[in-house]
Write a protein that holds these residues in place. Structure first.
Motif, PDB file in Angstrom:
ATOM      1  N   LEU A  96       5.800   6.157  -7.498  1.00 24.65           N
ATOM      2  CA  LEU A  96       6.731   5.296  -6.779  1.00 24.65           C
ATOM      3  C   LEU A  96       6.872   3.945  -7.479  1.00 24.65           C
ATOM      4  O   LEU A  96       7.979   3.440  -7.692  1.00 24.65           O
ATOM      5  CB  LEU A  96       6.246   5.077  -5.336  1.00 24.65           C
ATOM      6  CG  LEU A  96       6.362   6.253  -4.372  1.00 24.65           C
ATOM      7  CD1 LEU A  96       5.698   5.899  -3.038  1.00 24.65           C
ATOM      8  CD2 LEU A  96       7.812   6.624  -4.153  1.00 24.65           C
ATOM      9  N   GLY A  97       5.719   3.348  -7.822  1.00 25.45           N
ATOM     10  CA  GLY A  97       5.732   2.010  -8.415  1.00 25.45           C
ATOM     11  C   GLY A  97       6.457   1.954  -9.743  1.00 25.45           C
ATOM     12  O   GLY A  97       7.304   1.075  -9.967  1.00 25.45           O
ATOM     13  N   TYR A  98       6.176   2.907 -10.617  1.00 22.47           N
ATOM     14  CA  TYR A  98       6.761   2.829 -11.954  1.00 22.47           C
ATOM     15  C   TYR A  98       8.200   3.338 -11.993  1.00 22.47           C
ATOM     16  O   TYR A  98       8.965   2.945 -12.880  1.00 22.47           O
ATOM     17  CB  TYR A  98       5.863   3.540 -12.961  1.00 22.47           C
ATOM     18  CG  TYR A  98       4.585   2.761 -13.189  1.00 22.47           C
ATOM     19  CD1 TYR A  98       4.633   1.462 -13.695  1.00 22.47           C
ATOM     20  CD2 TYR A  98       3.343   3.282 -12.848  1.00 22.47           C
ATOM     21  CE1 TYR A  98       3.477   0.719 -13.874  1.00 22.47           C
ATOM     22  CE2 TYR A  98       2.177   2.543 -13.017  1.00 22.47           C
ATOM     23  CZ  TYR A  98       2.251   1.262 -13.533  1.00 22.47           C
ATOM     24  OH  TYR A  98       1.115   0.515 -13.692  1.00 22.47           O
TER      25      TYR A  98
ATOM     26  N   GLN B  38      -3.280   1.065  -0.644  1.00 20.93           N
ATOM     27  CA  GLN B  38      -4.112   0.325   0.303  1.00 20.93           C
ATOM     28  C   GLN B  38      -4.573   1.230   1.440  1.00 20.93           C
ATOM     29  O   GLN B  38      -5.720   1.201   1.846  1.00 20.93           O
ATOM     30  CB  GLN B  38      -3.335  -0.871   0.870  1.00 20.93           C
ATOM     31  CG  GLN B  38      -2.935  -1.910  -0.146  1.00 20.93           C
ATOM     32  CD  GLN B  38      -4.146  -2.514  -0.843  1.00 20.93           C
ATOM     33  OE1 GLN B  38      -5.134  -2.858  -0.208  1.00 20.93           O
ATOM     34  NE2 GLN B  38      -4.055  -2.636  -2.152  1.00 20.93           N
ATOM     35  N   PHE B  39      -3.666   2.066   1.958  1.00 22.32           N
ATOM     36  CA  PHE B  39      -4.034   2.972   3.042  1.00 22.32           C
ATOM     37  C   PHE B  39      -5.073   3.981   2.584  1.00 22.32           C
ATOM     38  O   PHE B  39      -5.987   4.335   3.322  1.00 22.32           O
ATOM     39  CB  PHE B  39      -2.805   3.702   3.572  1.00 22.32           C
ATOM     40  CG  PHE B  39      -1.961   2.859   4.493  1.00 22.32           C
ATOM     41  CD1 PHE B  39      -2.557   2.094   5.473  1.00 22.32           C
ATOM     42  CD2 PHE B  39      -0.580   2.836   4.368  1.00 22.32           C
ATOM     43  CE1 PHE B  39      -1.791   1.310   6.323  1.00 22.32           C
ATOM     44  CE2 PHE B  39       0.193   2.060   5.214  1.00 22.32           C
ATOM     45  CZ  PHE B  39      -0.421   1.298   6.189  1.00 22.32           C
ATOM     46  N   ARG B  40      -4.946   4.434   1.348  1.00 18.69           N
ATOM     47  CA  ARG B  40      -5.929   5.392   0.825  1.00 18.69           C
ATOM     48  C   ARG B  40      -7.309   4.768   0.750  1.00 18.69           C
ATOM     49  O   ARG B  40      -8.323   5.361   1.116  1.00 18.69           O
ATOM     50  CB  ARG B  40      -5.469   5.878  -0.554  1.00 18.69           C
ATOM     51  CG  ARG B  40      -6.136   7.188  -0.995  1.00 18.69           C
ATOM     52  CD  ARG B  40      -7.446   7.003  -1.674  1.00 18.69           C
ATOM     53  NE  ARG B  40      -7.333   6.283  -2.921  1.00 18.69           N
ATOM     54  CZ  ARG B  40      -8.375   5.798  -3.585  1.00 18.69           C
ATOM     55  NH1 ARG B  40      -9.593   5.906  -3.097  1.00 18.69           N
ATOM     56  NH2 ARG B  40      -8.207   5.150  -4.721  1.00 18.69           N
ATOM     57  N   ARG B  41      -7.369   3.504   0.285  1.00 16.91           N
ATOM     58  CA  ARG B  41      -8.665   2.835   0.158  1.00 16.91           C
ATOM     59  C   ARG B  41      -9.325   2.656   1.518  1.00 16.91           C
ATOM     60  O   ARG B  41     -10.519   2.766   1.686  1.00 16.91           O
ATOM     61  CB  ARG B  41      -8.482   1.478  -0.516  1.00 16.91           C
ATOM     62  CG  ARG B  41      -8.168   1.609  -2.015  1.00 16.91           C
ATOM     63  CD  ARG B  41      -8.254   0.258  -2.699  1.00 16.91           C
ATOM     64  NE  ARG B  41      -7.765   0.377  -4.071  1.00 16.91           N
ATOM     65  CZ  ARG B  41      -6.777  -0.336  -4.570  1.00 16.91           C
ATOM     66  NH1 ARG B  41      -6.159  -1.220  -3.829  1.00 16.91           N
ATOM     67  NH2 ARG B  41      -6.401  -0.175  -5.817  1.00 16.91           N
ATOM     68  N   ARG B  42      -8.510   2.326   2.538  1.00 18.05           N
ATOM     69  CA  ARG B  42      -9.082   2.108   3.864  1.00 18.05           C
ATOM     70  C   ARG B  42      -9.576   3.410   4.468  1.00 18.05           C
ATOM     71  O   ARG B  42     -10.505   3.408   5.241  1.00 18.05           O
ATOM     72  CB  ARG B  42      -8.023   1.453   4.768  1.00 18.05           C
ATOM     73  CG  ARG B  42      -7.753   0.001   4.377  1.00 18.05           C
ATOM     74  CD  ARG B  42      -6.692  -0.586   5.234  1.00 18.05           C
ATOM     75  NE  ARG B  42      -6.212  -1.841   4.643  1.00 18.05           N
ATOM     76  CZ  ARG B  42      -5.161  -2.505   5.100  1.00 18.05           C
ATOM     77  NH1 ARG B  42      -4.491  -2.034   6.131  1.00 18.05           N
ATOM     78  NH2 ARG B  42      -4.783  -3.621   4.548  1.00 18.05           N
TER      79      ARG B  42
ATOM     80  N   ASP C 258      -2.965   8.432  -5.054  1.00 15.44           N
ATOM     81  CA  ASP C 258      -2.889   7.427  -6.117  1.00 15.44           C
ATOM     82  C   ASP C 258      -1.773   7.761  -7.101  1.00 15.44           C
ATOM     83  O   ASP C 258      -1.018   6.889  -7.528  1.00 15.44           O
ATOM     84  CB  ASP C 258      -4.225   7.342  -6.867  1.00 15.44           C
ATOM     85  CG  ASP C 258      -5.324   6.755  -6.016  1.00 15.44           C
ATOM     86  OD1 ASP C 258      -5.138   5.654  -5.479  1.00 15.44           O
ATOM     87  OD2 ASP C 258      -6.368   7.411  -5.888  1.00 15.44           O
ATOM     88  N   PHE C 259      -1.688   9.038  -7.480  1.00 10.08           N
ATOM     89  CA  PHE C 259      -0.641   9.446  -8.421  1.00 10.08           C
ATOM     90  C   PHE C 259       0.745   9.256  -7.805  1.00 10.08           C
ATOM     91  O   PHE C 259       1.680   8.823  -8.483  1.00 10.08           O
ATOM     92  CB  PHE C 259      -0.845  10.901  -8.836  1.00 10.08           C
ATOM     93  CG  PHE C 259      -2.019  11.110  -9.749  1.00 10.08           C
ATOM     94  CD1 PHE C 259      -1.987  10.661 -11.065  1.00 10.08           C
ATOM     95  CD2 PHE C 259      -3.167  11.742  -9.300  1.00 10.08           C
ATOM     96  CE1 PHE C 259      -3.068  10.841 -11.915  1.00 10.08           C
ATOM     97  CE2 PHE C 259      -4.259  11.933 -10.135  1.00 10.08           C
ATOM     98  CZ  PHE C 259      -4.206  11.475 -11.442  1.00 10.08           C
ATOM     99  N   LEU C 260       0.875   9.561  -6.506  1.00 10.37           N
ATOM    100  CA  LEU C 260       2.150   9.356  -5.833  1.00 10.37           C
ATOM    101  C   LEU C 260       2.495   7.872  -5.783  1.00 10.37           C
ATOM    102  O   LEU C 260       3.647   7.477  -6.008  1.00 10.37           O
ATOM    103  CB  LEU C 260       2.094   9.933  -4.415  1.00 10.37           C
ATOM    104  CG  LEU C 260       3.352   9.746  -3.564  1.00 10.37           C
ATOM    105  CD1 LEU C 260       4.571  10.371  -4.248  1.00 10.37           C
ATOM    106  CD2 LEU C 260       3.154  10.351  -2.176  1.00 10.37           C
TER     107      LEU C 260
END
Length: 293
Positions: free
Chosen positions: A135-137, A289-293, A129-131
């Motif tokens: 990336l996003g910000y 998304q991959f983490r959630r799955r 999540d932190f990664l």
């Protein structure tokens, strides 16, 4: 007999994504002639009418009445949040920024949702999540500074702040809306019915009615396809799909398609920094998304 059909779901999902990809362009076309409040007023009225028709076709008025009796105070709060406050902030951001900047920045709402879910839903953040957020910000900085990250010079600091602030409002809306067991179209109509008076009164006392028809057509388009018809297409796609996650992934096409419309219709010359910045944002969202799955 099962009504599931992945092929039909794919067509519906692609239709929804294609329409959503055009709304950033429609925002700017409308804002060339209307104030953000006037755009919000016209679009909200159209969206409300579309949702009324949808609830009528689905014969859910008894569900709507029950939902209102059981949760009226929550819907009063949600209606203030969306459509009133969220879209007012978002349209003002589009008014201040080029569409090629405002659209990708607003797309970071999924990352904001993960952050707010920690204190509000008690969820945990993991290393991935932190990664993803990094990336996003970083992508946000690349786009907002036109690739010159170290300078921290923005075209419109207020516009960037509003675009990012809109992601907080949108994430809050979905977090509090997630606690509802009401049908999505019922809940959304109640939000628009309770939010519309805020929109109309604020628009009337601040900017009045549009002086002419210029921009109204684009505002009607926004009302139809930002939250109205497109929302129905997307729900139908997810309901019809045999693999809903594959349909959900189609949404990642939207920001890239949106840049094509922004360039071709608005004539904006897409800055080279937008593509890697948007790639970083999408990469972060996909990683989550991959983490959630």
């Amino acid at each position: 007999m099962s009504t599931k059909s992945q092929g039909r779901a794919l067509v519906l999902g692609l239709g929804a994504v294609l329409l959503w990809s055009t709304v950033a362009t429609a925002f700017k076309l409308a804002l060339a002639h209307l104030t953000p409040l006037q755009l919000l007023a016209v679009a909200s009225m159209v969206s409300t009418l579309v949702l009324i028709v949808a609830v009528s076709i689905q014969r859910r008025w008894s569900e709507l009445a029950l939902a209102w009796r059981n949760n009226r105070w929550r819907y009063l709060g949600l209606g203030f949040l969306n459509p009133f406050f969220y879209y007012l902030v978002l349209f003002k951001a589009y008014d201040l920024l080029p569409a090629q900047q405002a659209q990708p920045l607003n797309y970071t709402w999924a990352l904001t949702l993960s952050l707010l879910a920690v204190p509000l839903l008690g969820q945990r953040l993991y290393g991935r999540d932190f990664l993803a957020m990094l990336l996003g910000y970083v992508g946000v900085l690349v786009i907002a500074t036109r690739g010159d990250i170290l300078s921290l010079q923005f075209d419109s600091p207020l516009g960037v702040s509003l675009a990012l602030g809109s992601t907080v409002l949108w994430a809050l809306y979905w977090i509090y809306n997630a606690r509802s067991d009401d049908a999505p179209v019922v809940g959304l109509l109640l939000c628009f019915l309770t939010g519309l008076p805020w929109v109309l009164v604020t628009a009337w006392f601040n900017d009045g009615v549009p002086a002419g028809w210029s921009g109204v057509g684009a505002a009607v388009y926004v009302g139809l396809f930002e939250m109205g018809i497109t929302f129905m297409l997307w729900l139908s796609a997810l309901k019809t799909a045999t693999h809903a996650s594959r349909i959900g992934n189609l949404i990642f096409l939207s920001p890239f398609l949106s840049l094509i419309f922004i360039a071709q219709v608005l004539g904006e010359s897409i800055h080279p920094s937008v593509y890697p910045g948007l790639g970083l944002i999408i990469g972060g969202v996909i990683l989550q998304q991959f983490r959630r799955r």
